[in-house]
Motif scaffolding. Structure first.
Motif, PDB file in Angstrom:
ATOM      1  N   ASP A  87      -6.451  -4.623  12.392  1.00  0.00           N
ATOM      2  CA  ASP A  87      -5.725  -3.910  12.695  1.00  0.00           C
ATOM      3  C   ASP A  87      -5.453  -3.148  11.252  1.00  0.00           C
ATOM      4  O   ASP A  87      -5.499  -3.159  10.441  1.00  0.00           O
ATOM      5  CB  ASP A  87      -4.517  -4.965  12.652  1.00  0.00           C
ATOM      6  CG  ASP A  87      -4.286  -5.872  13.595  1.00  0.00           C
ATOM      7  OD1 ASP A  87      -5.387  -5.604  14.968  1.00  0.00           O
ATOM      8  OD2 ASP A  87      -3.870  -6.710  14.315  1.00  0.00           O
ATOM      9  N   LEU A  88      -5.801  -1.447  11.826  1.00  0.00           N
ATOM     10  CA  LEU A  88      -4.730  -1.320  10.627  1.00  0.00           C
ATOM     11  C   LEU A  88      -3.454  -0.536  11.021  1.00  0.00           C
ATOM     12  O   LEU A  88      -3.314   0.256  12.230  1.00  0.00           O
ATOM     13  CB  LEU A  88      -5.568   0.721  11.170  1.00  0.00           C
ATOM     14  CG  LEU A  88      -5.482   1.593  10.104  1.00  0.00           C
ATOM     15  CD1 LEU A  88      -5.657   0.805   8.805  1.00  0.00           C
ATOM     16  CD2 LEU A  88      -6.882   2.590  10.411  1.00  0.00           C
ATOM     17  N   ILE A  89      -2.745  -0.904  10.342  1.00  0.00           N
ATOM     18  CA  ILE A  89      -1.425  -0.797  10.220  1.00  0.00           C
ATOM     19  C   ILE A  89      -0.524   0.509   9.656  1.00  0.00           C
ATOM     20  O   ILE A  89      -0.927   0.285   8.546  1.00  0.00           O
ATOM     21  CB  ILE A  89      -0.655  -2.203   9.979  1.00  0.00           C
ATOM     22  CG1 ILE A  89      -1.331  -3.026  10.413  1.00  0.00           C
ATOM     23  CG2 ILE A  89       0.510  -2.263   9.787  1.00  0.00           C
ATOM     24  CD1 ILE A  89      -1.350  -4.842  10.377  1.00  0.00           C
ATOM     25  N   LEU A  90      -0.375   1.024   9.975  1.00  0.00           N
ATOM     26  CA  LEU A  90       0.658   2.659   9.576  1.00  0.00           C
ATOM     27  C   LEU A  90       1.991   1.566   8.777  1.00  0.00           C
ATOM     28  O   LEU A  90       3.547   1.733  10.012  1.00  0.00           O
ATOM     29  CB  LEU A  90       0.512   3.306  10.169  1.00  0.00           C
ATOM     30  CG  LEU A  90       1.280   4.738  10.228  1.00  0.00           C
ATOM     31  CD1 LEU A  90      -0.213   5.548   9.199  1.00  0.00           C
ATOM     32  CD2 LEU A  90       0.979   6.023  10.909  1.00  0.00           C
ATOM     33  N   GLU A  91       2.872   1.962   7.598  1.00  0.00           N
ATOM     34  CA  GLU A  91       3.896   1.282   7.371  1.00  0.00           C
ATOM     35  C   GLU A  91       4.621   2.748   7.210  1.00  0.00           C
ATOM     36  O   GLU A  91       5.833   2.271   7.531  1.00  0.00           O
ATOM     37  CB  GLU A  91       4.136   0.686   6.244  1.00  0.00           C
ATOM     38  CG  GLU A  91       2.835  -0.715   6.511  1.00  0.00           C
ATOM     39  CD  GLU A  91       2.799  -1.323   5.016  1.00  0.00           C
ATOM     40  OE1 GLU A  91       3.036  -3.303   5.088  1.00  0.00           O
ATOM     41  OE2 GLU A  91       2.639  -1.135   4.174  1.00  0.00           O
ATOM     42  N   SER A  92       3.756   3.771   6.947  1.00  0.00           N
ATOM     43  CA  SER A  92       5.495   4.572   6.827  1.00  0.00           C
ATOM     44  C   SER A  92       3.861   5.650   6.772  1.00  0.00           C
ATOM     45  O   SER A  92       2.654   5.686   6.975  1.00  0.00           O
ATOM     46  CB  SER A  92       5.435   4.668   5.441  1.00  0.00           C
ATOM     47  OG  SER A  92       5.063   4.936   5.141  1.00  0.00           O
ATOM     48  N   ARG A  93       4.859   7.242   6.772  1.00  0.00           N
ATOM     49  CA  ARG A  93       3.773   8.433   6.733  1.00  0.00           C
ATOM     50  C   ARG A  93       2.663   8.709   6.290  1.00  0.00           C
ATOM     51  O   ARG A  93       2.047   9.015   5.989  1.00  0.00           O
ATOM     52  CB  ARG A  93       4.624   9.866   7.493  1.00  0.00           C
ATOM     53  CG  ARG A  93       5.058   9.760   8.651  1.00  0.00           C
ATOM     54  CD  ARG A  93       6.311  10.765   8.895  1.00  0.00           C
ATOM     55  NE  ARG A  93       7.047  11.308   9.230  1.00  0.00           N
ATOM     56  CZ  ARG A  93       6.906  12.049  10.938  1.00  0.00           C
ATOM     57  NH1 ARG A  93       6.199  12.458  10.798  1.00  0.00           N
ATOM     58  NH2 ARG A  93       7.605  11.683  11.882  1.00  0.00           N
ATOM     59  N   GLU A  94       2.907   7.890   4.867  1.00  0.00           N
ATOM     60  CA  GLU A  94       1.678   7.617   3.976  1.00  0.00           C
ATOM     61  C   GLU A  94       1.337   6.766   3.312  1.00  0.00           C
ATOM     62  O   GLU A  94       0.785   6.638   1.978  1.00  0.00           O
ATOM     63  CB  GLU A  94       3.189   8.439   2.405  1.00  0.00           C
ATOM     64  CG  GLU A  94       3.864   9.628   3.344  1.00  0.00           C
ATOM     65  CD  GLU A  94       4.583  10.546   1.831  1.00  0.00           C
ATOM     66  OE1 GLU A  94       4.837   9.477   1.079  1.00  0.00           O
ATOM     67  OE2 GLU A  94       5.586  11.170   2.139  1.00  0.00           O
ATOM     68  N   ARG A  95       1.362   5.478   3.605  1.00  0.00           N
ATOM     69  CA  ARG A  95       0.706   4.258   3.171  1.00  0.00           C
ATOM     70  C   ARG A  95       0.792   3.530   4.519  1.00  0.00           C
ATOM     71  O   ARG A  95       1.323   3.709   5.682  1.00  0.00           O
ATOM     72  CB  ARG A  95       2.089   3.317   3.012  1.00  0.00           C
ATOM     73  CG  ARG A  95       1.288   1.787   2.357  1.00  0.00           C
ATOM     74  CD  ARG A  95       2.637   1.976   1.875  1.00  0.00           C
ATOM     75  NE  ARG A  95       2.292  -0.398   1.533  1.00  0.00           N
ATOM     76  CZ  ARG A  95       2.145  -0.989   0.796  1.00  0.00           C
ATOM     77  NH1 ARG A  95       2.173   0.056  -0.148  1.00  0.00           N
ATOM     78  NH2 ARG A  95       1.793  -1.554   0.350  1.00  0.00           N
ATOM     79  N   ALA A  96      -0.325   3.029   4.729  1.00  0.00           N
ATOM     80  CA  ALA A  96      -1.156   2.348   5.894  1.00  0.00           C
ATOM     81  C   ALA A  96      -2.560   1.020   5.055  1.00  0.00           C
ATOM     82  O   ALA A  96      -2.189   0.877   3.684  1.00  0.00           O
ATOM     83  CB  ALA A  96      -1.983   2.938   6.923  1.00  0.00           C
ATOM     84  N   VAL A  97      -2.329  -0.132   5.618  1.00  0.00           N
ATOM     85  CA  VAL A  97      -3.201  -0.842   5.625  1.00  0.00           C
ATOM     86  C   VAL A  97      -3.788  -1.737   6.140  1.00  0.00           C
ATOM     87  O   VAL A  97      -3.534  -1.383   7.618  1.00  0.00           O
ATOM     88  CB  VAL A  97      -1.788  -2.130   4.721  1.00  0.00           C
ATOM     89  CG1 VAL A  97      -1.704  -2.077   3.735  1.00  0.00           C
ATOM     90  CG2 VAL A  97      -1.120  -2.274   5.993  1.00  0.00           C
ATOM     91  N   TRP A  98      -5.080  -2.838   6.263  1.00  0.00           N
ATOM     92  CA  TRP A  98      -5.572  -3.167   7.176  1.00  0.00           C
ATOM     93  C   TRP A  98      -4.693  -5.134   7.405  1.00  0.00           C
ATOM     94  O   TRP A  98      -4.979  -5.257   6.189  1.00  0.00           O
ATOM     95  CB  TRP A  98      -7.298  -3.107   6.769  1.00  0.00           C
ATOM     96  CG  TRP A  98      -7.281  -1.396   7.111  1.00  0.00           C
ATOM     97  CD1 TRP A  98      -7.948  -0.666   6.020  1.00  0.00           C
ATOM     98  CD2 TRP A  98      -8.231  -1.076   8.312  1.00  0.00           C
ATOM     99  NE1 TRP A  98      -8.638   0.789   6.448  1.00  0.00           N
ATOM    100  CE2 TRP A  98      -8.720   0.234   7.660  1.00  0.00           C
ATOM    101  CE3 TRP A  98      -8.234  -2.058   9.351  1.00  0.00           C
ATOM    102  CZ2 TRP A  98      -9.276   0.668   8.417  1.00  0.00           C
ATOM    103  CZ3 TRP A  98      -9.352  -1.095  10.365  1.00  0.00           C
ATOM    104  CH2 TRP A  98      -9.515   0.231   9.913  1.00  0.00           C
ATOM    105  N   ARG A  99      -5.262  -5.076   8.113  1.00  0.00           N
ATOM    106  CA  ARG A  99      -5.204  -7.032   8.108  1.00  0.00           C
ATOM    107  C   ARG A  99      -6.578  -7.258   9.113  1.00  0.00           C
ATOM    108  O   ARG A  99      -6.747  -6.995  10.382  1.00  0.00           O
ATOM    109  CB  ARG A  99      -4.028  -7.611   9.165  1.00  0.00           C
ATOM    110  CG  ARG A  99      -3.804  -8.532   9.570  1.00  0.00           C
ATOM    111  CD  ARG A  99      -2.587  -8.670   9.892  1.00  0.00           C
ATOM    112  NE  ARG A  99      -2.427  -9.639  10.545  1.00  0.00           N
ATOM    113  CZ  ARG A  99      -2.473 -11.129   9.600  1.00  0.00           C
ATOM    114  NH1 ARG A  99      -2.467 -10.917   8.637  1.00  0.00           N
ATOM    115  NH2 ARG A  99      -3.038 -12.558  10.353  1.00  0.00           N
TER     116      ARG A  99
END
Length: 338
Positions: A307-319
């Motif tokens: 899962d590629l999770i967009l936390e804000s317009r400028e930050r993302a994480v993988w899970r």
């Protein structure tokens, strides 16, 4: 046999970039201990963003501490080999459980901890000598988002000679922000650090633009472009990655000018399986996908999905789908952010 492109896992202890923090330090005072408690209208709850730069300083790396009470450190690289560290950590919350007397007591305790830290460095021979040159409250201008602040200036003697060590602590409504910089003193360096300190709170508290509805098209548009890990040095340099999607919205591609793994991979492709708010609780901006030719399996024997999770317009994480709840990779920051 092809070496798989791997993403490292971490257990995130707090969400950064949009970071509401609460709680009062249990140091002196308490609710109602002073009539000087500031209203929420005067000092609204803060949301933080990670600025790509502050004046002539560029964001370099992020360190999130295992203890949530210690928050995180943001390192910035400046001109003339300067560096400045920004620490963001919880409380005391000036709007609720901790009035100004409580905050002042917490600030005094911080001063004592800093002095104790220098004493310990002297005992460990990390520094030869140190001297507290200045200890003064910061002057708050009208409309500033912080309530109280303090400046400590040390002269530290090391093998290479004396260094100037500056500490500025600011108490915001629900968090603390501390700036630290240690360097060999010259007039230009003193001026550069002063300019950084003057601009840093405004850079960290600039308004965060909320994400749009979590539709597939908006997710693809927000994720397409250059990204880099927060730990890459230099950040958003030659090791940055470019995210893109095919016209049909069925494939996601990561490309890089330098190898992404020991096998020399410069391009990784994923098949998009799903997208939307139903995939992860509390993370509506999620795209689920599987790497092409995936050989890894979960404990149930199924191919792993990401899962590629967009936390804000400028930050993302993988899970990864078989990780425990709350576990993600380290963060990615968008390289063309303002």
């Amino acid at each position: 046999m092809r070496t798989r492109f791997r993403l490292g896992k971490e257990i995130r202890v707090l969400v950064l970039l949009v970071l509401p923090v609460s709680g009062c330090a249990s140091v002196g005072g308490g609710a109602g201990s002073s009539s000087e408690a500031l209203s929420a209208k005067a000092l609204p709850t803060m949301e933080l963003r990670i600025p790509r730069g502050v004046g002539d300083f560029r964001f370099q790396r992020l360190q999130v501490y295992d203890d949530p009470g210690l928050g995180a450190m943001y390192r910035f690289a400046g001109p003339d080999s300067l560096s400045a560290d920004v620490f963001v950590y919880p409380g005391p919350d000036l709007d609720t459980s901790c009035a100004l007397d409580c905050a002042r007591a917490a600030l005094k305790a911080e001063h004592e901890q800093m002095l104790a830290a220098f004493e310990q460095m002297k005992r460990n021979n990390t520094v030869k000598e140190f001297r507290l040159v200045r200890s003064e409250p910061l002057r708050r201008s009208e409309g500033a988002p912080w309530a109280i602040g303090h400046h400590l200036l040390f002269v530290v003697q090391r093998d290479a000679g004396p260094e100037r060590s500056e500490w500025h602590v600011h108490y915001l409504p629900n968090m603390r922000l501390k700036v630290r910089s240690t360097y060999r003193e010259t007039p230009s360096r003193v001026g550069a650090v002063a300019a950084f300190r003057a601009a840093v709170i405004g850079a960290f508290t600039a308004p965060v633009v909320p994400l749009p509805a979590a539709g597939r098209d908006s997710l693809f548009a927000l994720l397409a472009g250059p990204w880099d890990w927060t730990t890459t040095v230099p950040n958003c340099g030659p090791r940055a990655q470019r995210f893109s999607f095919d016209a049909a919205g069925k494939e996601f591609v990561i490309r890089s000018d330098v190898p992404l793994d020991t096998a020399g991979t410069r391009e990784v492709r994923y098949a998009i399986l799903d997208a939307g708010p139903h995939l992860n609780r509390g993370a509506p901006h999620t795209i689920r996908m599987r790497m092409h030719d995936e050989t890894r399996r979960t404990e149930k024997g199924e191919p792993v999905v990401w899962d590629l999770i967009l936390e804000s317009r400028e930050r993302a994480v993988w899970r990864r789908n078989d990780w425990e709840e709350g576990a993600t990779t380290r963060a990615l920051l968008r390289c063309d952010r303002p």
